[in-house]
Design an enzyme around this catalytic site. Sequence first.
Site, PDB file in Angstrom:
ATOM      1  N   GLY A  91       0.829  -1.200   0.000  1.00 18.67           N
ATOM      2  CA  GLY A  91       0.000   0.000   0.000  1.00 18.67           C
ATOM      3  C   GLY A  91       0.865   1.252   0.000  1.00 18.67           C
ATOM      4  N   SER A  92       0.413   2.262   0.722  1.00 18.31           N
ATOM      5  CA  SER A  92       1.011   3.592   0.591  1.00 18.31           C
ATOM      6  C   SER A  92       2.383   3.752   1.220  1.00 18.31           C
ATOM      7  CB  SER A  92       0.056   4.641   1.178  1.00 18.31           C
ATOM      8  OG  SER A  92      -1.114   4.726   0.386  1.00 18.31           O
ATOM      9  N   ILE A  93       2.893   2.774   1.967  1.00 23.13           N
ATOM     10  CA  ILE A  93       4.275   2.935   2.426  1.00 23.13           C
ATOM     11  C   ILE A  93       5.231   2.908   1.231  1.00 23.13           C
ATOM     12  CG2 ILE A  93       3.802   1.972   4.721  1.00 23.13           C
ATOM     13  CD1 ILE A  93       5.290  -0.586   3.799  1.00 23.13           C
ATOM     14  N   LYS A 106       4.934   4.642  -1.275  1.00 22.26           N
ATOM     15  CA  LYS A 106       5.045   6.013  -1.778  1.00 22.26           C
ATOM     16  C   LYS A 106       6.353   6.672  -1.347  1.00 22.26           C
ATOM     17  CE  LYS A 106       0.021   6.603  -1.978  1.00 22.26           C
ATOM     18  NZ  LYS A 106      -1.184   7.123  -1.301  1.00 22.26           N
TER      19      LYS A 106
END
Length: 479
Positions: A216-218, A220
């Site tokens: 997921g967004s980690i 990013k």
Amino acid sequence: MNAPLRRVAISVLVLFTLLILNINYIQVVRSDELRDDRRNTRVLADEYSRERGSIVVDGQPIALSVPTDDRLKYLRQYPQGPLYAPVTGYYSVIYGATRMEQEANELLAGTDDRLFVRRISDLFTGRDPSGGDVVLTLDPAVQQAAMAGLEGQVGAVVALDPTTGAVLGLASTPTYDPNLLAGHDLDAVRDAADLLEAADPDPRTNQAIDERYSPGSIFKVIVAAAALEEGYTPETVVPAPRILQLPGTTTDLENFNGSACSESGEQPLIDALTISCNTAFAQLGIDLGEDAVRDMAEAFGIDGEGFSIPLEVEGSTVGDIENDAELGVSSIGQQDVQVTPMQAAMIAAAVANDGVLMKPYLVDQLLAPDLTVIDETDPEVFAEPVSEAIADQLTEMMASVVANGSGRAARISGVQVAGKTGTAENAGPDHNWFIGFAPADEPRIAVAVFVRNGGGTGGDVSAPIARRVIEAYLDGQEG
């Protein structure tokens, strides 16, 4: 010699030759296999006739052998069994050794070549032979906080010293009691193993190093690093639409709960990371291109290759990317991107350590039976994914995530925490992530928290666990 006698002589010679070859094959080629076979009662009796060395954390044994009155003279015990089971594994009469019991088996059993002089001395003095000790890098307060935070969940916590790579915590749940597998009541041991095997997931699986999941967004943080490498700054304005139609498709990518990241449809990169804007990072990844994103991921160690700490760690991967649509989805940590919690902690640790990623290690020292040091681990550089300047910019951005954005639940009074949340979609309820480090200006601990199918967000499920782990370590350092 007549022909019949000659044939008999030749036959006998061939049989003797085959017998000698078979004996040599068994003694040389298959010796290790037969020695390690748990059905070999002679080997078992020999192993259990001497005291096995201890596995030690902070001066206290977390695995040790005690004398018994039965045929097997020593019993393996785990005083805090479930707390450290993800690290110790077990030493079983039936099922052999796993985890550190397996990785350090020769030293613990006393057969390590480095103990040769000790074995000769035992032989001449009549002293009972024994194994050496393995001293781990784990911090008891960190391990306890991590396991307590994960209670009732399937998940993992990894904590690292970012400046050395020392593993401060390696937690995995559900856990189990290795004492049940180390007993000498063979029926009871088999019953315990059957129960573990029937569980889903099997508690003997180490979620921190055996399994990998959509980050997921980690992820990013990786894309942000690639952007900074290409000349972006935290203040560079990037597109951040409410909805992004993925190139070449009719599929729309939305932000969390369909929200808009900004009224204008664009925002500074630091703000996009702070609120974890999906459309901004999907478009950013597309603009950077696959090579830039993949190269940066590989620089951080996400290259599909496993490694040893010395426990084996499954390799993390970006996966296949066939087109820009898949690149956009990959850039927010979905599609085929898969990472272990260990790898996630390494991302945070590299940023914390001025862009230098140290190789994680779990063993601090190896001790002979007389407690003299026979080996110790020297910190080793694993990779240098980004410059110190870029690491400073990432730290600024990740500190904003905790101070102002999705990671508020990781805030600690009087301590600046830098971090990133992640909420990964999958077939079931969302996975929840948090990676971070503290203090942001002089990092002493980097963490990754993963909760499988937690159902909430990384900010409300995983960030509070990270806060507890960081607090436990920093409080212990001050004490």
